[in-house]
Scaffold this motif. Sequence first.
Motif, short mmCIF file in Angstrom:
data_model
loop_
_atom_site.label_atom_id
_atom_site.label_comp_id
_atom_site.label_asym_id
_atom_site.label_seq_id
_atom_site.Cartn_x
_atom_site.Cartn_y
_atom_site.Cartn_z
N LYS A 551 29.03 -13.45 -15.82
CA LYS A 551 30.47 -13.38 -16.05
C LYS A 551 30.79 -13.64 -17.52
CE LYS A 551 34.93 -15.44 -14.88
NZ LYS A 551 35.64 -16.53 -14.17
N GLY A 552 30.17 -14.67 -18.10
CA GLY A 552 30.43 -14.98 -19.50
C GLY A 552 30.04 -13.85 -20.42
N LEU A 553 28.89 -13.23 -20.19
CA LEU A 553 28.47 -12.12 -21.03
C LEU A 553 29.40 -10.92 -20.84
CD1 LEU A 553 26.40 -11.17 -23.09
CD2 LEU A 553 25.01 -10.31 -21.18
N SER A 554 29.81 -10.65 -19.63
CA SER A 554 30.74 -9.55 -19.37
C SER A 554 32.07 -9.78 -20.09
CB SER A 554 30.97 -9.39 -17.87
OG SER A 554 29.79 -9.00 -17.20
N GLU A 555 32.53 -11.01 -20.09
CA GLU A 555 33.77 -11.33 -20.81
C GLU A 555 33.63 -11.05 -22.30
OE1 GLU A 555 35.84 -14.88 -18.18
OE2 GLU A 555 34.19 -15.41 -19.52
N PHE A 556 32.49 -11.40 -22.87
CA PHE A 556 32.28 -11.09 -24.29
C PHE A 556 32.40 -9.59 -24.52
CE2 PHE A 556 29.41 -9.54 -27.56
CZ PHE A 556 29.91 -10.19 -28.68
N TYR A 557 31.72 -8.79 -23.70
CA TYR A 557 31.75 -7.34 -23.91
C TYR A 557 33.13 -6.76 -23.65
CZ TYR A 557 26.64 -7.55 -24.12
OH TYR A 557 25.34 -7.84 -24.45
N MET A 558 33.87 -7.33 -22.72
CA MET A 558 35.24 -6.86 -22.49
C MET A 558 36.07 -6.97 -23.76
SD MET A 558 35.92 -8.48 -18.68
CE MET A 558 37.37 -7.56 -18.19
N ASP A 559 35.80 -8.01 -24.56
CA ASP A 559 36.55 -8.21 -25.80
C ASP A 559 35.90 -7.51 -26.99
OD1 ASP A 559 38.23 -9.80 -24.30
OD2 ASP A 559 37.35 -11.69 -24.97
N PHE A 560 34.64 -7.11 -26.85
CA PHE A 560 33.90 -6.55 -27.98
C PHE A 560 33.92 -5.03 -28.00
CE2 PHE A 560 29.77 -5.40 -30.02
CZ PHE A 560 30.01 -5.97 -31.27
N LEU A 561 33.89 -4.40 -26.83
CA LEU A 561 33.88 -2.94 -26.77
C LEU A 561 35.20 -2.38 -27.28
CD1 LEU A 561 32.19 -2.41 -23.26
CD2 LEU A 561 31.10 -2.44 -25.52
N VAL A 562 35.15 -1.15 -27.76
CA VAL A 562 36.34 -0.52 -28.33
C VAL A 562 36.52 0.88 -27.76
CG1 VAL A 562 36.32 -1.86 -30.48
CG2 VAL A 562 35.01 0.28 -30.32
N GLU A 563 37.74 1.36 -27.81
CA GLU A 563 38.01 2.74 -27.41
C GLU A 563 37.73 3.66 -28.59
OE1 GLU A 563 41.59 5.55 -25.57
OE2 GLU A 563 41.78 3.37 -25.64
N ALA A 564 36.91 4.69 -28.35
CA ALA A 564 36.59 5.63 -29.41
C ALA A 564 37.81 6.48 -29.74
CB ALA A 564 35.43 6.52 -29.00
N PRO A 565 38.05 6.78 -31.02
CA PRO A 565 39.15 7.69 -31.38
C PRO A 565 38.99 9.03 -30.66
CG PRO A 565 38.21 6.65 -33.33
CD PRO A 565 37.30 6.30 -32.19
N LEU A 566 40.10 9.65 -30.35
CA LEU A 566 40.06 10.89 -29.59
C LEU A 566 39.39 12.02 -30.36
CD1 LEU A 566 43.56 10.83 -27.87
CD2 LEU A 566 41.33 10.26 -26.89
N ASP A 567 39.42 11.96 -31.70
CA ASP A 567 38.74 13.01 -32.46
C ASP A 567 37.21 12.78 -32.47
OD1 ASP A 567 38.89 10.75 -34.04
OD2 ASP A 567 39.09 11.86 -35.92
N VAL A 568 36.78 11.63 -32.00
CA VAL A 568 35.36 11.35 -31.86
C VAL A 568 34.91 11.56 -30.43
CG1 VAL A 568 33.57 9.57 -32.08
CG2 VAL A 568 35.40 9.71 -33.78
N GLU A 569 35.66 11.03 -29.48
CA GLU A 569 35.39 11.18 -28.05
C GLU A 569 36.69 11.58 -27.36
OE1 GLU A 569 32.71 11.18 -26.31
OE2 GLU A 569 31.27 10.51 -27.84
N PRO A 570 36.89 12.86 -27.12
CA PRO A 570 38.17 13.33 -26.57
C PRO A 570 38.53 12.73 -25.22
CG PRO A 570 36.87 15.16 -27.45
CD PRO A 570 35.98 13.96 -27.45
N ASN A 571 37.55 12.24 -24.48
CA ASN A 571 37.84 11.67 -23.16
C ASN A 571 38.27 10.22 -23.22
OD1 ASN A 571 37.26 14.04 -21.67
ND2 ASN A 571 35.06 13.63 -21.84
N GLY A 572 38.38 9.66 -24.41
CA GLY A 572 38.86 8.29 -24.55
C GLY A 572 37.92 7.25 -23.97
N TYR A 573 36.63 7.44 -24.16
CA TYR A 573 35.65 6.49 -23.62
C TYR A 573 35.74 5.15 -24.32
CZ TYR A 573 33.25 10.28 -21.14
OH TYR A 573 32.93 11.32 -20.30
N ILE A 574 35.44 4.10 -23.57
CA ILE A 574 35.20 2.78 -24.13
C ILE A 574 33.73 2.73 -24.54
CG2 ILE A 574 35.11 0.30 -23.67
CD1 ILE A 574 37.93 1.32 -23.85
#
Length: 843
Positions: A551-574
Motif C-alpha cells: 500500500k505504501g509503495l502504491s501510494e508513492f507511485y500514485m503521487d509520482f506518476l504523471v499524465e503524458a501530454p496528448l501530443d506525446v500519448e494521444p490516449n492520455g496514459y498515466i
Amino acid sequence: MSLDHMVLPHEFSEGHLHGTPSSLLVLYLLKTQWFECGRGVAVRYALESEKLSAQESYEAQRSTLNLDPILPMFTRANLLLMALALQAQAGTIMWFNSTNVIPLGNGRLGAQVLGQIPDEVIILNEDRIWSGSLNDPNNRNCSTNLSAFREYVWQDDLFNAQATADAECMATPISQQVYQTAGNMSLATSHSGVISNYNHSLDLATAVSTTTYVYEGVQYTRTAFSSQPDNVIVILMSANTTQSVSFDASFETPMSIPTFSASGGNLTMTGQGISMYGLPGSINFMVKAEFTVSGTMAEVHATSDVKPALSISNADEALIVIAIDTNYVRYDDLSADPNEKVTQTLANVQGKTFDAMLKAHVEDHSALFGRVNISLGEPSSNTFLPTNIRKNLEDGPDADQDIFALYAQYGRYLGIASSRNTEPSNLQGIWNQVLSPDWGSKHTVNINQQMNSWFAEPLNVAETLDPLWSLISEVAERGKIDALETYNISRGWVCHHNTGIWRDSAPIDAAFYGFWPYAPAWLLQHMYEHYAFNPDPQSSFLKNTAYPLMKGLSEFYMDFLVEAPLDVEPNGYIVPNPSMSPEHGIGNYNDTNVSLTYGSTIDNSLLRDLFNHTVEFATILGVDSEFAANLSTLKDRLIPFRIGSLGQIQEWARDYDSNGPFTHISQLYGLFPGAQIDPRFNETLAHAANVSLLLRGDSSSGWPTAWRANLFARLLQGETAYYYMTRLISRYSYDNLWSINSVFQIDGNFGGTNAVAEMILQSHNGEIHLLPAIPQSWTHGSVSGFRARGGFTLDITWSAGVLSRATLTSTVGTFARVRYNGTAINLSIQRNDSVPLEFSDFQ
C-alpha cells in the motif's frame, strides 16, 4: 535402474554373496577406489537405509574395519539397493579430485573450504561485515528539477534529461558501501610429499564437507560444516592412526585495525570494516576459534614467531569451533559488543562433542533440504565422476543428465547456506574474500536480488526469504525519507537499483543505471508470490508485512506518476517518467549513451502487477475500498504492451531502435517472472516475446543465460530452455558449479535452479501445468516436494517423455485446475488431502 548399468568390483560376483547389513557395503566402498564419492554416500545411505543416527552414520564413515573377510556375505539385493542409493547421490553429492572451493554456510557465517595440501585455507565471512557507515545520501535538489527533467523527456531530448538527473538527483556519495570479508584461517601441515587417494567432497543433503587423502600411509580427514543451531563453524582434523594430527593454525585479514592473539587453546582476531567513499568504517568484528584435542600425546601451545598462532601436535583428533560476530544490531544501531556475543556463542557449545554438533546440524539442514528430491535422465558411467569432470565432459551435459538435478539441488543448498535469519543472499551469497568485490557484492535490485529469490517458493525453501522481508521492511524505513527529500512526496516509500547493509535507498552510480525508482515494485512481487504459494487470508504476513508495504509503495507511485501530454500519448496514459529498461541504452544522444525516457515496458508491467496485487490484498483483508478502487482506475490507464516494428515486445513507449544483443531482457518481465504474457492464452504477445528473445540473442555470462532459460520455459519451448541450461552449466559455471559473470556471482545459480523447476512444473495464471517444457533428453525423471501456487505440493514421475503419475497434496484445501499435454481438468481437494493423477486422466 538395474545392476546391468553398474560396473561393480570383481569381488561382487553372484554366488559369492550372502546377506549382511547394507551399511557394510558402504564401508567397503569407502575403502576402495570405486566411486570415490562413497564417503558422502555413507552418511546419506546409512541415514536412509539403516535408519542410523547422525553420530552412528559419521562413525560408519570413519570406520577402518577390514571388510575383506566378509565380502562373500553380500547379497545381490544389497548391491541393487546400493546402486539405487548411488543414483540418488548423483543429485546431491559434489566431489573433486583436486582442490576447489566448497562453500559452507549457516545463513550468516560463510566458509570457503579449499581442500589444499599441505596448507589448508578456510576463507571466513559474516554477512554483516561491510565497509563504511550510515549516512544521509539524499539529493534535495531533485524535486525542484524533476519538472525540467520530464519536459526534456517529452521533447525526446534525452541527453539533457539524463544530464539533469546526473547533476541534480543522484546520491552523495555516488557509490554505496560494499560487502567484505572477515579473513582467513590457515591450517598448515608438513604434508609436502606424495599425496594419494585425494577426495574433496560436499554432501548437499547434510551440508558437510569432507577432504581425505593419504600421506605416508596415513589417511587424513578434514570434516567441516557451518551450524545454524549452534551458530558456529566446525572443523574436525582426524586420521586413521593415533598421534598423527599435527598442524599450525593462524588467522589473517585485510580489514582495518586488525589484532591477533593466541593463548591456551584459543585463537582470536578482531578487525573493522574499511573506510570507503569518504565514510569511516564502523562495523567491528571478532573471530575466535577454540581448539580441543584428543590423544594421550596431544599438545596445543601458542606461538608468536611471525604473528600469534597455535601449534597442535601428536593428536588423534583436533576439533576447531569458530565463532564470528559484529557490533551490528540493525542499520541504525551498532551498539552490540562482538566480544560479548562471541563469548556467549562459544559458551553455549562448551562441552558439546563433534558428534552432537554434527547431529544437530544435519537434522536442522535436512529438515529444509530434504523436502525435495530430483532425478533427471538415465544415469551413466559419467554420473559418478568428479563434479569438475562431469561439468567439462566433451559432450557437455548431454553426457550426464543428472547433472541438472545436481545443479538444481546445489542452488537449493546455496540458498539455505546463504539466507537464513539475518541478511538475504547478496551478489556472492555470503562468500567473498576481498575488500572491494565486483559490484560491491551488494543487493542489486534491478534483477539480481530478485533472481536470487525465484527458486525459494517452488522448490520448497520459502524460509530462506525471511531475511528478504526484513531487508525490504528496513529499506522502506529509509525509503520513506528518500521519497520526501528526493521527490517531495510525503506518502509511501521508494528505493532505487541497489541497497546494502545500511539500507540505502537513494539513486547511485549514475543516472544511466541508478535513476530507477521502480525496483521496489519488483521486490514486492516476491511478497505476493509468498502468499500465492501459501494462500492464508488470516496470515500475519499478509496483514502486517506484505499489505502495508504494498500500500505504501502504491501510494508513492500514485503521487509520482504523471499524465503524458496528448501530443506525446494521444490516449492520455498515466506514465512513469523517469523510466528506463534497466541498464539498457536507448542510443546515443550528443555522443552519450542514454537510458532514461518515459513508459518503459518493464515499469508499466511492474506497476500493473503491484496495483493488481495491492487491490487483491485489500479485498482479501476487507480494507481500504476507496483506495483500492482509485488504484484499480490508475492501473487501467497504464500503457499496455506494444508490439514494435520488428514484431517484438516494444521495450519503451517509443519504438527506439535498440533491440540487439544485451544481457538484460527487462521488457519480458511480464513473461517471467511475471505472468502477464502467457502462450496458453495470448499467442500474439507470446510470439512477440519470442521475437524479442531472438533479437536479444545469447549472453556471455551466467545470470542472463539463466534468465533466458526461464523465459523459454514459460514460452513452453523445452528444447530451447535446455539449450540455455547446458550453456549455463558448461560455459558459465566454474568447476564447483558457481555461476560466472566475469567473476563468481550467485544469481546465475539461483536462476538456473528455478529454470529446472519451471521446465518441470508451472502454476501461474490459475493453472498447475505438469511437465510444460521437458526436453527430449530428460526422457525419464521424477521429482517430489515441488510446490505450486494455490497451496499445493506435488510429486511427479514420467517415463519415455510421458507422465506416469502426479500426486497433488493441498496444504490449504481449495480448487485446482491441472493441465497436461494440452488438456486441463478441474479438481477439488480438501486440506491435507492428496489426489493421484495419471496419463489417462488427461485423455
